[in-house]
Design a protein around this motif. Sequence first.
Motif, PDB file in Angstrom:
ATOM      1  N   LEU A  68       0.939  -0.974  -0.081  1.00 26.45           N
ATOM      2  CA  LEU A  68       0.298  -0.574   0.045  1.00 26.45           C
ATOM      3  C   LEU A  68       1.197   1.465   0.047  1.00 26.45           C
ATOM      4  N   GLU A  69       2.162   1.797   0.994  1.00 23.80           N
ATOM      5  CA  GLU A  69       3.237   2.296   0.516  1.00 23.80           C
ATOM      6  C   GLU A  69       3.565   2.517  -0.749  1.00 23.80           C
ATOM      7  N   ILE A  70       3.829   1.283  -1.316  1.00 20.27           N
ATOM      8  CA  ILE A  70       4.431   1.752  -2.419  1.00 20.27           C
ATOM      9  C   ILE A  70       3.374   2.062  -3.493  1.00 20.27           C
ATOM     10  N   LEU A  71       2.228   1.586  -3.629  1.00 18.54           N
ATOM     11  CA  LEU A  71       0.810   1.881  -4.192  1.00 18.54           C
ATOM     12  C   LEU A  71       0.506   4.215  -4.626  1.00 18.54           C
ATOM     13  N   GLN A  72       1.110   4.378  -2.493  1.00 17.99           N
ATOM     14  CA  GLN A  72       1.352   5.805  -2.252  1.00 17.99           C
ATOM     15  C   GLN A  72       1.868   6.451  -3.466  1.00 17.99           C
ATOM     16  N   PHE A  73       3.040   6.164  -3.480  1.00 16.93           N
ATOM     17  CA  PHE A  73       3.465   6.809  -4.573  1.00 16.93           C
ATOM     18  C   PHE A  73       3.194   7.754  -6.043  1.00 16.93           C
ATOM     19  N   GLY A  74       2.281   6.748  -6.882  1.00 15.40           N
ATOM     20  CA  GLY A  74       2.162   6.810  -7.794  1.00 15.40           C
ATOM     21  C   GLY A  74       0.459   7.130  -7.452  1.00 15.40           C
ATOM     22  N   ALA A  75       0.045   7.058  -6.339  1.00 16.02           N
ATOM     23  CA  ALA A  75      -2.071   7.576  -6.531  1.00 16.02           C
ATOM     24  C   ALA A  75      -1.959   8.666  -5.815  1.00 16.02           C
ATOM     25  N   GLN A  76      -3.253   9.576  -6.706  1.00 12.96           N
ATOM     26  CA  GLN A  76      -3.217  10.987  -6.373  1.00 12.96           C
ATOM     27  C   GLN A  76      -4.879  10.363  -6.663  1.00 12.96           C
ATOM     28  N   GLY A  77      -5.044  11.941  -6.130  1.00 18.43           N
ATOM     29  CA  GLY A  77      -6.978  12.032  -6.128  1.00 18.43           C
ATOM     30  C   GLY A  77      -7.286  11.334  -5.476  1.00 18.43           C
ATOM     31  N   ASN A  78      -8.437  11.071  -4.902  1.00 19.60           N
ATOM     32  CA  ASN A  78      -9.239   9.979  -4.273  1.00 19.60           C
ATOM     33  C   ASN A  78      -9.031   8.908  -3.950  1.00 19.60           C
ATOM     34  N   THR A  79      -8.582   8.211  -4.659  1.00 17.37           N
ATOM     35  CA  THR A  79      -7.330   7.059  -4.542  1.00 17.37           C
ATOM     36  C   THR A  79      -6.380   7.357  -4.170  1.00 17.37           C
ATOM     37  N   GLY A  80      -5.268   8.121  -3.243  1.00 14.02           N
ATOM     38  CA  GLY A  80      -4.708   8.242  -2.403  1.00 14.02           C
ATOM     39  C   GLY A  80      -5.060   9.053  -1.260  1.00 14.02           C
ATOM     40  N   ARG A  81      -6.149   9.387  -1.343  1.00 16.87           N
ATOM     41  CA  ARG A  81      -6.763   9.487  -0.149  1.00 16.87           C
ATOM     42  C   ARG A  81      -7.228   8.442   0.760  1.00 16.87           C
TER      43      ARG A  81
END
Length: 99
Positions: A68-81
Amino acid sequence: MRPLPASMWPLLFTLFLLHSCLCGGNRDLREHLTLLKTELALRLYQSVAADRNGTNIVISPSGVSIPLEILQFGAQGNTGRQLAEALGYTVHGFHGCRF
């Protein structure tokens, strides 16, 4: 020796960044992150154990938090939140990393 597959480079880079932040950063940052990860582990256990009616379970909080931390590096907007809400912290919020 065979070259490293291209698909492994993002993972290695992420691990390098995390290592740089946690091993070379200040002590307060490491302690704060440790507390946040412990809270995540407890929430994860409570969530999984609630449905098990006292049966044995095995979970790996690191196995959940690191992807999940790795995904956060590329996530933006609603997904990042949503990722930040699930983890209880964001990898973008940690400062003081030495590169």
